[in-house]
Design an enzyme around this catalytic site. Structure first.
Site, PDB file in Angstrom:
ATOM      1  N   LEU A  40       0.855  -1.185   0.000  1.00 45.42           N
ATOM      2  CA  LEU A  40       0.000   0.000   0.000  1.00 45.42           C
ATOM      3  C   LEU A  40       0.890   1.234   0.000  1.00 45.42           C
ATOM      4  O   LEU A  40       1.891   1.290   0.719  1.00 45.42           O
ATOM      5  CB  LEU A  40      -0.897   0.028   1.241  1.00 45.42           C
ATOM      6  CG  LEU A  40      -2.157  -0.835   1.230  1.00 45.42           C
ATOM      7  CD1 LEU A  40      -2.795  -0.843   2.618  1.00 45.42           C
ATOM      8  CD2 LEU A  40      -3.161  -0.340   0.200  1.00 45.42           C
ATOM      9  N   ASP A  41       0.543   2.240  -0.809  1.00 49.18           N
ATOM     10  CA  ASP A  41       1.273   3.504  -0.787  1.00 49.18           C
ATOM     11  C   ASP A  41       1.193   4.110   0.608  1.00 49.18           C
ATOM     12  O   ASP A  41       0.225   3.864   1.346  1.00 49.18           O
ATOM     13  CB  ASP A  41       0.680   4.487  -1.800  1.00 49.18           C
ATOM     14  CG  ASP A  41       0.941   4.078  -3.244  1.00 49.18           C
ATOM     15  OD1 ASP A  41       1.906   3.330  -3.477  1.00 49.18           O
ATOM     16  OD2 ASP A  41       0.183   4.514  -4.134  1.00 49.18           O
ATOM     17  N   PRO A  42       2.176   4.935   0.990  1.00 44.44           N
ATOM     18  CA  PRO A  42       2.128   5.569   2.315  1.00 44.44           C
ATOM     19  C   PRO A  42       0.815   6.295   2.595  1.00 44.44           C
ATOM     20  O   PRO A  42       0.292   6.230   3.711  1.00 44.44           O
ATOM     21  CB  PRO A  42       3.314   6.538   2.267  1.00 44.44           C
ATOM     22  CG  PRO A  42       4.293   5.874   1.354  1.00 44.44           C
ATOM     23  CD  PRO A  42       3.439   5.232   0.291  1.00 44.44           C
ATOM     24  N   MET A  43       0.268   6.976   1.578  1.00 44.93           N
ATOM     25  CA  MET A  43      -0.972   7.722   1.765  1.00 44.93           C
ATOM     26  C   MET A  43      -2.158   6.811   2.075  1.00 44.93           C
ATOM     27  O   MET A  43      -3.116   7.203   2.747  1.00 44.93           O
ATOM     28  CB  MET A  43      -1.278   8.535   0.500  1.00 44.93           C
ATOM     29  CG  MET A  43      -2.551   9.365   0.583  1.00 44.93           C
ATOM     30  SD  MET A  43      -3.036  10.055  -1.027  1.00 44.93           S
ATOM     31  CE  MET A  43      -3.714   8.604  -1.827  1.00 44.93           C
ATOM     32  N   ALA A  44      -2.103   5.573   1.588  1.00 46.83           N
ATOM     33  CA  ALA A  44      -3.240   4.653   1.689  1.00 46.83           C
ATOM     34  C   ALA A  44      -3.266   3.936   3.032  1.00 46.83           C
ATOM     35  O   ALA A  44      -2.244   3.721   3.680  1.00 46.83           O
ATOM     36  CB  ALA A  44      -3.185   3.635   0.560  1.00 46.83           C
TER      37      ALA A  44
END
Length: 304
Positions: A40-44
């Site tokens: 998962l991307d950091p933002m997610a």
């Protein structure tokens, strides 16, 4: 030395840290072997499948078998280099000409199989280098595409310029790409502002534990770990004898016997999990014909 776990921990990843940072924090509880299935991307935020011990060996099968469900929010009117709100703005455009009907029509069109452009800031590789490293170095990144399958696409709410949506998709689908392509088609640009993975086959948020809870209660790690057999629920479980286990550990295919799998007739390509006499997973296997014989061929051993 803490007891080593062999199974899955369904983590509710918070927005902010990277998947690797979350894994590193869990590892500090004393787990030697650890990995994850589906970055998962950091933002997610949302479901991150953490693989412990022998379960690290089933990652590829989890990824291959698993569809995912995401809920995301996008904002019209701008484009960034990363295709999400955390990137550098590269263009802005008016969005007031866009109607809710326009948005719903495009989201509906996501359904089915399509070729998706891979974001320039992603872990996809070109000549052995991740695209994000090329992008950060200011080098031109080639346009890469991949085939994705979307079986659910819906608008949850629309309060322009913000849109909340949900998709059920094949593993490896870039949700940032969906937002970016919608912005292009509407002629105003769009960026992903929030993303939650609600489901990663075969587990949802209802089975997930927050990172804070896992770190605060290390003594409860064992009870939170899901057995390997539950991670591949549709794979038959086949019990074997001590003698058969010895053969498997030496990489020798086992003769296929229908009575081992509820009298299931032989079919090539059926995957299963072998269990020892204590019902502990020993190996991932697949039916095959080897030397004219019907056998269980070892895909991956689940031992040290």
């Amino acid at each position: 030395m803490p007891v080593q776990q062999h199974g899955l921990l369904v983590l509710d990843k918070p927005s902010g840290p990277s998947s690797a940072q979350c894994i590193s924090k869990v590892k500090r509880l004393g787990q030697k072997k650890i990995g994850h299935a589906g970055t998962l991307d950091p933002m997610a935020g949302g479901v991150l499948l953490v693989l412990l011990g022998h379960a690290t060996k089933i990652s590829g099968h989890l990824m291959a078998d698993g569809e995912k469900v995401y809920a995301g929010t996008l904002r019209l009117g701008e484009t960034t280099d990363t295709w999400d709100a955390e990137g550098t703005v590269t263009a802005t455009a008016p969005w007031h000409h866009v109607t809710e009907a326009d948005v719903r029509a495009i989201v509906d069109s996501w359904l089915g199989s399509s070729e998706q452009e891979v974001p320039p800031y992603s872990a996809a590789k070109h000549q052995g280098q991740p695209l994000y490293k090329l992008s950060r170095a200011g080098r031109e990144t080639p346009v890469k595409t991949k085939t994705v399958e979307i079986s659910l696409a819906e608008v949850v709410w629309c309060d322009l310029p913000h849109v909340r949506f949900r998709v059920r998709c094949s593993s490896g689908t870039y949700i940032r790409s969906l937002a970016h392509s919608l912005g292009i088609r509407l002629g105003c640009g769009a960026v992903l502002t929030e993303l939650t993975r609600e489901y990663s086959h075969p587990f949802g948020l209802d089975m997930a534990h927050t990172l804070d809870a896992v770190l605060a209660e290390p003594g409860r790690l064992a009870e939170r770990v899901i057995p390997i057999t539950h991670a591949l629920p549709h794979w038959p479980k086949v019990g074997i004898s001590l003698q058969q286990e010895a053969s498997v550990r030496n990489g020798i295919p086992l003769p296929y016997q229908p009575e081992m799998v509820a009298d299931m007739p032989f079919m090539e390509g059926v995957k299963a999990i072998l269990l020892d006499t204590r019902e502990v997973p020993v190996a991932l296997v697949e039916t095959a014909i080897v030397g004219g014989r019907q056998v269980w061929a070892v895909l991956r051993g689940l031992w040290s």
